[in-house]
Write an enzyme that holds these catalytic residues in place. Structure first.
Site: not given
Ligand code: GLY
Length: 350
Positions: A119, A141, A183, A225, A235, A239, A243, A246, A250, A260
């Protein structure tokens, strides 16, 4: 989160807390060797991939390492299962510290495996690609793809630290340099017109040959960022702007096995075209973005199968019921969220 700039760890001094409830630390202009000074080597396991291990084995040799195969196609649950099996066989417990050393696939998968094992173990990252330095390692993320669905499974958990050692980029292949600039262009388009002008004036080669220019560029992008993430970790609002490019990106990335950065570049130019038809974004601005994308050796167009793309788009995490949140531009440096009804989007795509 503290941002610490170091040229030697002993001299670490400059702390710029951007706010929020983060307690991670950024070590800019640092050296991989400093790692020993802030983790207990005996209780640390490094996760890296076969390419990074081969390029930097002299740095990694004295550490316990788990080496995963390189490539986006391995960013899948089976690799997480492999890592968990390795952690068990090495008796990893809650005192074990995990460090992901590598590009975006390594940092995403490391953060995820560390986040779920027992965990949650503490972890940090040493990004080794431009893409990971300016984007993938920042923001918490972490996750894996499920078949063609990018990052469908994962969690949001922040690393304890990021260590930026620019010398690790010496072995980075040219196509990976190019990949990372997508990016950087994205950050400029959504948040920073000045950065966009800098990119127009400079070239990838200038950043590769001038260490100070590169360091400033990376720090600038990390700040952009981080500021977005600190203000909206989960998000709910701003945030989402990250995207930009993206959603379509994606979808085409995994169907066509595109790098990417290529997928995102195509996605950004397509989003500009959508901005033109939805909110009168001037075509002269689209031209400028296309020119910068091409200047950094990235593709601006791609002939994709609209039917296939549509199927994948309907599974995108950004779909909310009957509409999809698309990120469009008001002007270079200023983005906004535009929900587009799925039936209208279907028409636009087709
Ligand atoms: N690991 C990429 C983000 O959190 O956006």
């Amino acid at each position: 989160m503290k941002i610490i700039k170091v040229s030697s760890l002993a001299g670490a001094s400059e702390a710029i807390p951007p706010g929020g409830n983060f307690d991670g630390v950024y070590y800019f202009d640092a050296s991989f060797a400093y790692l020993e000074q802030f983790v207990n080597k005996l209780q640390t396991i490094i996760i890296t991939d076969a390419n990074v291990f081969e390029s930097h084995h002299q740095l990694l040799n004295s550490w316990q390492t788990i080496v995963i195969p390189a490539g986006e196609e391995h960013k899948q649950q089976s690799t997480v299962d492999f890592i968990i099996g390795e952690l068990i066989s090495r008796n990893a417990d809650r005192n074990t510290f995990i460090v992901g050393v590598g590009g975006g696939v390594v940092t995403d998968i490391t953060g995820y495996a560390a986040g779920i094992y027992m965990r949650g173990l503490k972890f940090g990252f040493v990004p080794t690609t431009i893409l990971a330095m300016v984007d993938a390692s920042i923001g918490g993320k972490n996750g894996v793809d499920v078949g063609v669905y990018k990052n469908l499974v994962g969690l949001i958990k922040q690393p304890q630290f990021l260590l930026f050692d620019y010398t690790l980029l010496k072995t980075l292949p040219q196509d990976q340099w190019i990949n990372g600039f997508a990016e950087i262009i994205k950050h400029a388009c959504i948040k920073d017109a000045e950065l966009f002008s800098l990119l127009e004036e400079q070239s990838i080669e200038n950043f590769q040959t001038d260490k100070n220019k590169l360091a400033a560029l990376i720090e600038k992008n990390v700040q952009i960022k981080t500021t977005v993430v600190v203000n909206d970790e989960f998000e709910k609002g701003d945030r989402k702007l990250l995207n930009f490019g993206h959603t379509l990106g994606h979808a085409i990335e995994n169907i066509y096995q595109l790098p990417h950065g290529h997928a995102v570049s195509i996605g950004m130019v397509t989003a500009c075209a959508l901005s033109e038809s939805i909110n009168q974004f001037p075509s002269s601005e689209t031209k400028k973005i296309k020119a910068v994308v091409e200047k950094y050796h990235l593709p601006a167009q791609f002939n994709f199968d609209k039917q296939k793309i549509w199927q994948v788009l309907t599974m995108d995490k950004k779909r909310a019921g009957n509409s999809m949140n698309f990120i469009l531009l008001n002007k270079i440096g200023e983005a906004f969220i535009q929900p587009i009804p799925m039936d209208e989007l279907e028409n636009l795509i087709h």
